[in-house]
Design a protein around this motif. Structure first.
Motif, mmCIF file in Angstrom:
data_model
loop_
_atom_site.group_PDB
_atom_site.id
_atom_site.type_symbol
_atom_site.label_atom_id
_atom_site.label_comp_id
_atom_site.label_asym_id
_atom_site.label_seq_id
_atom_site.Cartn_x
_atom_site.Cartn_y
_atom_site.Cartn_z
ATOM 1 N N THR A 1 0.813 -1.205 0.000
ATOM 2 C CA THR A 1 0.000 0.000 0.000
ATOM 3 C C THR A 1 0.854 1.266 0.000
ATOM 4 O O THR A 1 1.977 1.263 0.487
ATOM 5 N N THR A 2 0.307 2.317 -0.550
ATOM 6 C CA THR A 2 0.952 3.626 -0.457
ATOM 7 C C THR A 2 0.371 4.408 0.712
ATOM 8 O O THR A 2 0.771 5.533 0.952
ATOM 9 N N HIS A 3 -0.564 3.794 1.406
ATOM 10 C CA HIS A 3 -1.262 4.465 2.503
ATOM 11 C C HIS A 3 -0.648 4.110 3.854
ATOM 12 O O HIS A 3 -1.329 3.650 4.764
ATOM 13 N N GLY A 4 0.646 4.337 3.970
ATOM 14 C CA GLY A 4 1.354 4.102 5.220
ATOM 15 C C GLY A 4 1.468 5.381 6.016
ATOM 16 O O GLY A 4 1.287 6.482 5.491
ATOM 17 N N PRO A 5 1.795 5.255 7.307
ATOM 18 C CA PRO A 5 1.879 6.452 8.150
ATOM 19 C C PRO A 5 3.139 7.266 7.881
ATOM 20 O O PRO A 5 4.208 6.716 7.630
ATOM 21 N N VAL A 6 2.980 8.587 7.907
ATOM 22 C CA VAL A 6 4.107 9.516 7.830
ATOM 23 C C VAL A 6 4.341 9.997 9.259
ATOM 24 O O VAL A 6 3.475 10.645 9.857
ATOM 25 N N LEU A 7 5.485 9.615 9.791
ATOM 26 C CA LEU A 7 5.805 9.928 11.193
ATOM 27 C C LEU A 7 6.642 11.193 11.271
ATOM 28 O O LEU A 7 7.374 11.494 10.340
ATOM 29 N N PRO A 8 6.569 11.960 12.310
ATOM 30 C CA PRO A 8 5.808 11.758 13.535
ATOM 31 C C PRO A 8 4.430 12.405 13.533
ATOM 32 O O PRO A 8 3.784 12.482 14.571
ATOM 33 N N ILE A 9 3.956 12.849 12.372
ATOM 34 C CA ILE A 9 2.670 13.549 12.359
ATOM 35 C C ILE A 9 1.476 12.608 12.170
ATOM 36 O O ILE A 9 0.346 13.018 12.277
ATOM 37 N N TRP A 10 1.740 11.358 11.799
ATOM 38 C CA TRP A 10 0.719 10.331 11.660
ATOM 39 C C TRP A 10 -0.348 10.698 10.640
ATOM 40 O O TRP A 10 -1.534 10.512 10.854
ATOM 41 N N SER A 11 0.119 11.253 9.512
ATOM 42 C CA SER A 11 -0.784 11.452 8.383
ATOM 43 C C SER A 11 -0.518 10.321 7.397
ATOM 44 O O SER A 11 0.491 9.617 7.486
ATOM 45 N N CYS A 12 -1.409 10.141 6.449
ATOM 46 C CA CYS A 12 -1.284 9.074 5.469
ATOM 47 C C CYS A 12 -0.377 9.531 4.327
ATOM 48 O O CYS A 12 -0.577 10.612 3.772
ATOM 49 N N GLY A 13 0.565 8.694 3.963
ATOM 50 C CA GLY A 13 1.470 9.010 2.869
ATOM 51 C C GLY A 13 0.807 8.966 1.507
ATOM 52 O O GLY A 13 1.330 9.508 0.541
ATOM 53 N N GLY A 14 -0.372 8.355 1.421
ATOM 54 C CA GLY A 14 -1.063 8.246 0.141
ATOM 55 C C GLY A 14 -2.095 9.317 -0.101
ATOM 56 O O GLY A 14 -2.301 9.753 -1.231
ATOM 57 N N CYS A 15 -2.760 9.764 0.968
ATOM 58 C CA CYS A 15 -3.859 10.723 0.773
ATOM 59 C C CYS A 15 -3.817 11.895 1.742
ATOM 60 O O CYS A 15 -4.662 12.770 1.678
ATOM 61 N N ASP A 16 -2.860 11.910 2.660
ATOM 62 C CA ASP A 16 -2.649 12.999 3.618
ATOM 63 C C ASP A 16 -3.744 13.128 4.671
ATOM 64 O O ASP A 16 -3.795 14.109 5.397
ATOM 65 N N LEU A 17 -4.627 12.146 4.791
ATOM 66 C CA LEU A 17 -5.614 12.135 5.865
ATOM 67 C C LEU A 17 -4.967 11.571 7.123
ATOM 68 O O LEU A 17 -3.891 10.974 7.057
ATOM 69 N N PRO A 18 -5.607 11.737 8.282
ATOM 70 C CA PRO A 18 -5.053 11.099 9.488
ATOM 71 C C PRO A 18 -4.957 9.588 9.280
ATOM 72 O O PRO A 18 -5.873 8.965 8.743
ATOM 73 N N TRP A 19 -3.825 9.019 9.706
ATOM 74 C CA TRP A 19 -3.608 7.583 9.537
ATOM 75 C C TRP A 19 -4.103 6.825 10.759
ATOM 76 O O TRP A 19 -3.907 7.295 11.866
ATOM 77 N N PRO A 20 -4.763 5.694 10.609
ATOM 78 C CA PRO A 20 -5.070 4.989 9.377
ATOM 79 C C PRO A 20 -6.265 5.617 8.657
ATOM 80 O O PRO A 20 -7.331 5.799 9.251
ATOM 81 N N CYS A 21 -6.065 5.935 7.420
ATOM 82 C CA CYS A 21 -7.088 6.576 6.589
ATOM 83 C C CYS A 21 -8.145 5.541 6.184
ATOM 84 O O CYS A 21 -7.956 4.337 6.387
#
Length: 84
Positions: free
Chosen positions: A2-22
């Motif tokens: 998936t491209t929808h992994g967490p971007v740390l340390p802000i915990w947004s989604c790497g695929g759609c920029d929503l809060p992770w888990p999106c």
């Protein structure tokens, strides 16, 4: 993968920029762990602990709902056994 992994340390989604888990990652995780809901909750519990360390301002309840609470709800579009 998936491209929808967490971007740390802000915990947004790497695929759609929503809060992770999106929503997309939640659907993927439901499918991956369809026969192992307890394992899914344990997996996400590890992420919850990391997120709590990265976001000390976030309430424990909000983090629980975001990382684990949704796992006990039926997927969107599915009715529960009581018809709701």
């Amino acid at each position: 993968m998936t491209t929808h992994g967490p971007v740390l340390p802000i915990w947004s989604c790497g695929g759609c920029d929503l809060p992770w888990p999106c929503p997309t990652r939640r659907r993927e995780l439901r499918a991956e762990y369809a026969d192992a809901p307890v394992s899914l909750a344990l997996y996400l519990g590890g992420y919850l602990v990391q997120a709590a360390e990265d976001m000390p301002w976030a309430s424990a309840g909000a983090l629980h709902r975001r990382f684990i609470g949704w796992t006990r709800q039926p997927p969107e579009g599915r009715k529960t056994s009581d018809g709701t």
